[in-house]
Design an enzyme around this catalytic site. Structure first.
Site, PDB file in Angstrom:
ATOM      1  NE  ARG A  78      -7.288   4.370   5.850  1.00 27.76           N
ATOM      2  CZ  ARG A  78      -6.729   5.486   6.307  1.00 27.76           C
ATOM      3  NH1 ARG A  78      -7.102   5.965   7.479  1.00 27.76           N
ATOM      4  NH2 ARG A  78      -5.808   6.116   5.621  1.00 27.76           N
TER       5      ARG A  78
ATOM      6  CG  ASP B 238       3.299   1.375   9.443  1.00 28.65           C
ATOM      7  OD1 ASP B 238       3.448   1.653   8.249  1.00 28.65           O
ATOM      8  OD2 ASP B 238       3.033   2.224  10.315  1.00 28.65           O
TER       9      ASP B 238
ATOM     10  NE  ARG C 216       0.716  10.228  10.699  1.00 29.66           N
ATOM     11  CZ  ARG C 216       0.115   9.242  10.045  1.00 29.66           C
ATOM     12  NH1 ARG C 216      -1.045   8.806  10.471  1.00 29.66           N
ATOM     13  NH2 ARG C 216       0.639   8.722   8.961  1.00 29.66           N
TER      14      ARG C 216
ATOM     15  CE  LYS D 275      -1.756   1.398   4.094  1.00 31.40           C
ATOM     16  NZ  LYS D 275      -1.392   2.764   4.511  1.00 31.40           N
ATOM     17  CG  ASN D 276       2.245   2.563   3.565  1.00 30.86           C
ATOM     18  OD1 ASN D 276       1.086   2.861   3.281  1.00 30.86           O
ATOM     19  ND2 ASN D 276       2.630   2.300   4.793  1.00 30.86           N
TER      20      ASN D 276
ATOM     21  CB  CYS E 145      -4.457   9.757  12.047  1.00 27.89           C
ATOM     22  SG  CYS E 145      -2.982   9.310  12.896  1.00 27.89           S
TER      23      CYS E 145
HETATM   24  C1  EPZ Z   1       4.157   6.830   6.373  1.00 30.27           C
HETATM   25  O1  EPZ Z   1       3.383   7.874   6.940  1.00 30.27           O
HETATM   26  C2  EPZ Z   1       3.246   5.622   6.320  1.00 30.27           C
HETATM   27  N1  EPZ Z   1       2.082   5.916   5.485  1.00 30.27           N
HETATM   28  C3  EPZ Z   1       2.781   5.257   7.733  1.00 30.27           C
HETATM   29  O2  EPZ Z   1       2.040   4.048   7.627  1.00 30.27           O
HETATM   30  C4  EPZ Z   1       4.005   4.989   8.591  1.00 30.27           C
HETATM   31  O3  EPZ Z   1       3.587   4.738   9.914  1.00 30.27           O
HETATM   32  C5  EPZ Z   1       4.942   6.202   8.558  1.00 30.27           C
HETATM   33  O4  EPZ Z   1       5.293   6.519   7.202  1.00 30.27           O
HETATM   34  C6  EPZ Z   1       6.235   5.951   9.325  1.00 30.27           C
HETATM   35  O5  EPZ Z   1       6.915   4.878   8.775  1.00 30.27           O
HETATM   36  C7  EPZ Z   1       2.224   5.873   4.142  1.00 30.27           C
HETATM   37  O6  EPZ Z   1       3.286   5.611   3.625  1.00 30.27           O
HETATM   38  C8  EPZ Z   1       0.979   6.167   3.343  1.00 30.27           C
HETATM   39  P1  EPZ Z   1       6.347  10.134   8.260  1.00 30.27           P
HETATM   40  P2  EPZ Z   1       3.961   9.391   6.897  1.00 30.27           P
HETATM   41  O7  EPZ Z   1       6.256  11.425   7.525  1.00 30.27           O
HETATM   42  O8  EPZ Z   1       4.702   9.616   5.634  1.00 30.27           O
HETATM   43  C9  EPZ Z   1       6.971  13.363  11.667  1.00 30.27           C
HETATM   44  C10 EPZ Z   1       0.217   2.617   7.869  1.00 30.27           C
HETATM   45  O9  EPZ Z   1      -0.132   2.044   8.904  1.00 30.27           O
HETATM   46  N2  EPZ Z   1       6.699  14.354  10.617  1.00 30.27           N
HETATM   47  O10 EPZ Z   1       7.476   9.202   7.951  1.00 30.27           O
HETATM   48  O11 EPZ Z   1       2.856  10.315   7.241  1.00 30.27           O
HETATM   49  C11 EPZ Z   1       5.729  12.575  12.036  1.00 30.27           C
HETATM   50  O12 EPZ Z   1       4.969  13.257  13.015  1.00 30.27           O
HETATM   51  C12 EPZ Z   1       0.638   4.075   7.933  1.00 30.27           C
HETATM   52  O13 EPZ Z   1       0.321   2.088   6.735  1.00 30.27           O
HETATM   53  C13 EPZ Z   1       6.882  15.706  10.895  1.00 30.27           C
HETATM   54  O14 EPZ Z   1       7.239  16.081  12.002  1.00 30.27           O
HETATM   55  O15 EPZ Z   1       4.988   9.346   8.119  1.00 30.27           O
HETATM   56  C14 EPZ Z   1       6.304  11.292  12.563  1.00 30.27           C
HETATM   57  O16 EPZ Z   1       6.647  11.466  13.929  1.00 30.27           O
HETATM   58  C15 EPZ Z   1       0.338   4.699   9.287  1.00 30.27           C
HETATM   59  N3  EPZ Z   1       6.633  16.615   9.914  1.00 30.27           N
HETATM   60  C16 EPZ Z   1       7.582  11.112  11.759  1.00 30.27           C
HETATM   61  O17 EPZ Z   1       7.859  12.383  11.168  1.00 30.27           O
HETATM   62  C17 EPZ Z   1       6.245  16.235   8.650  1.00 30.27           C
HETATM   63  O18 EPZ Z   1       6.072  17.113   7.776  1.00 30.27           O
HETATM   64  C18 EPZ Z   1       7.465  10.100  10.636  1.00 30.27           C
HETATM   65  O19 EPZ Z   1       6.347  10.459   9.840  1.00 30.27           O
HETATM   66  C19 EPZ Z   1       6.070  14.854   8.389  1.00 30.27           C
HETATM   67  C20 EPZ Z   1       6.318  13.946   9.386  1.00 30.27           C
END
Ligand code: EPZ
Length: 424
Positions: A399, A307, A122, A22-23, A117
């Site tokens: 999802r 995840d 997020r 998915k991701n 969420c």
């Molecule tokens: C991706 O989300 C995945 N989703 C998530 O999977 C996964 O948990 C996450 O990466 C971490 O591996 C998809 O790929 C669609 P991040 P994403 O930006 O990109 C902080 C699932 O279950 N952050 O890597 O939104 C954030 O708060 C889903 O399949 C900022 O501070 O995650 C977090 O602490 C849930 N500012 C960390 O970075 C930003 O602009 C990692 O988030 C963006 C993120």
């Protein structure tokens, strides 16, 4: 609304093929917005609610697509509107992935701010920082991100991420793919899903160096080409299926995987006493008679993935001893704990650490899904709980898992999907 009714207590055995990720599908589908030439043919795209949601967003923007047997054919030739509405973005945070490609191709983009969420805020500040580093002007107005290049082409630059972000890395790569010159990204996410996006962008015509590492350099192009592409497997679905075998004392083999993308998870299963073996693209796991407690800390790849944190917690309720589960990515990703405790688990929470006391006998009851991976952990617990467990609101599960109850039943589980009225 659907629920899963699970009769616990059967060992899972057999062989099954993992679905496409998915991701990686989501950013790859977003990247088709980078060129009006068509068509793209994307293989091994999973049939998930999130994919359907994303397709409806792209159709709203003017794209056309067909989806059958895991093959998504998509053309973004007719895309005009560069405005992603709240009604669609609120359904799925990953809708933010349209920001980079729309901005790069059309010089402007309006994307609704995504909601939070179930496990906390997020933020998207790193996505916006990356666009500004490439020359965009960003304003936030009435809940929308308004991005513009002021009539100029994005220009390559240096993007230094203070925090590893999968989404922000994906958006930065897609925008940079059409920018003038080369963009260097440091502290980039190195998750396999980003690696897959890199290979997709290279196939479309934009050279990238450092693929698979945390320092990437991408050479922007004036135009990119549509391609046929094979999506990577879903390492989180694979880990969830292996956990289902481990928690039921079972033994399964997964085909069409990339074991090297699951090292931290396979290592944790081995430390828990499972016999894990790999053979090419297959992974086999045999559960021990007694599971050992294993502490895990969820951190960016190649560490243990956040995840898989909820699924691991369900497994550790059956381990002989106490295990510590820490999430350094989402400090509040623990909504599954109260529901696991209702099944009879004994899990305490400190700030961003869960203490799992095991082994605990679990007894089936009704439990509520709160988010995608929390619902997966409740299904795993239901597989081992005595009696009947009803996992409600499985729209969360749908999802990110392609008919997982069918896969589990093929391995010997006793699960039935039933309709129910939440308010009856
Ligand atoms: C991706 O989300 C995945 N989703 C998530 O999977 C996964 O948990 C996450 O990466 C971490 O591996 C998809 O790929 C669609 P991040 P994403 O930006 O990109 C902080 C699932 O279950 N952050 O890597 O939104 C954030 O708060 C889903 O399949 C900022 O501070 O995650 C977090 O602490 C849930 N500012 C960390 O970075 C930003 O602009 C990692 O988030 C963006 C993120």
């Amino acid at each position: 609304m659907d629920k899963l009714v699970i009769q616990g207590g059967t060992r899972l055995e057999g062989t099954i093929t993992a679905s496409g990720s998915k991701n990686s599908s989501l950013p790859i589908i977003a990247a088709t917005l980078l060129t009006g030439k068509s068509p793209f043919q994307l293989h091994r795209i999973p049939d998930l609610k999130d994919i359907a949601t994303f397709r409806s967003l792209l159709h709203h923007l003017g794209a056309e697509s067909t989806f059958a047997d895991g093959i998504l054919e998509i053309s973004t030739q007719k895309v005009q509107s560069a405005r992603a509405p709240y009604e669609l973005v609120k359904k799925m945070r990953a809708s933010i992935y349209v920001l980079g490609p729309l901005l790069a191709r059309f010089g402007h983009a309006e994307v609704s701010l995504p909601g939070g969420c179930a496990f906390g805020p997020r933020p998207i500040d790193l996505h916006l920082m990356a666009m500004e580093r490439l020359g965009a002007t960003i304003t936030i107005k009435t809940g929308f991100i308004e991005a513009t290049t002021n009539g100029k082409r994005l220009r390559g630059g240096q993007i230094d991420f203070p925090v590893s972000s999968v989404g922000a890395t994906g958006n930065a790569l897609m925008a940079a793919a059409l920018a003038e010159g080369t963009t260097t990204i440091t502290n980039a996410a190195a998750e396999p899903e980003i690696e897959a996006l890199c290979h997709f962008l290279v196939a479309m015509g934009s050279p990238i160096t450092g693929i698979g590492t945390t320092t990437l350099a991408i050479e922007g192009q004036p135009t990119l080409q549509p391609v046929a592409f094979n999506n990577v497997f879903d390492r989180i679905e694979a880990g969830t299926l292996l956990a289902a075998a481990a928690i039921t004392g079972g033994s399964i083999t997964l085909n069409d995987t990339e074991p090297e993308q699951m090292q931290a998870v396979l290592e944790a299963f081995s430390q828990a006493g499972c016999t894990v073996s790999t053979n090419g693209n297959s992974i086999s796991l045999e559960s021990p008679r007694t599971l050992q407690p294993v502490n895990i800390t969820a951190e960016p790849y190649p560490a243990f993935p956040t995840d898989m944190q909820a699924q691991w917690m369900a497994l550790m309720t059956q381990a002989k001893g106490t295990s510590l589960i820490t999430d350094h990515i989402y400090h509040e990703r623990f909504n599954h704990i109260p529901e696991l405790n209702r099944l009879g688990a004994h899990i305490d929470i400190t700030s961003n650490q869960a203490i799992v006391h095991g082994p605990q006998h679990l007894s089936g009851t009704k439990v509520m899904s709160t988010d995608l991976r929390a619902s997966a952990s409740l299904v795993l617990a239901g597989l081992v709980a005595e009696g009947t467990t009803e996992v409600l609101r499985v729209y969360h599960l749908d999802r990110g898992y392609e008919r997982i109850e069918e896969k589990l039943c093929r391995l010997g589980a006793r699960i039935e999907r039933q309709k129910y009225d939440e308010f009856s």
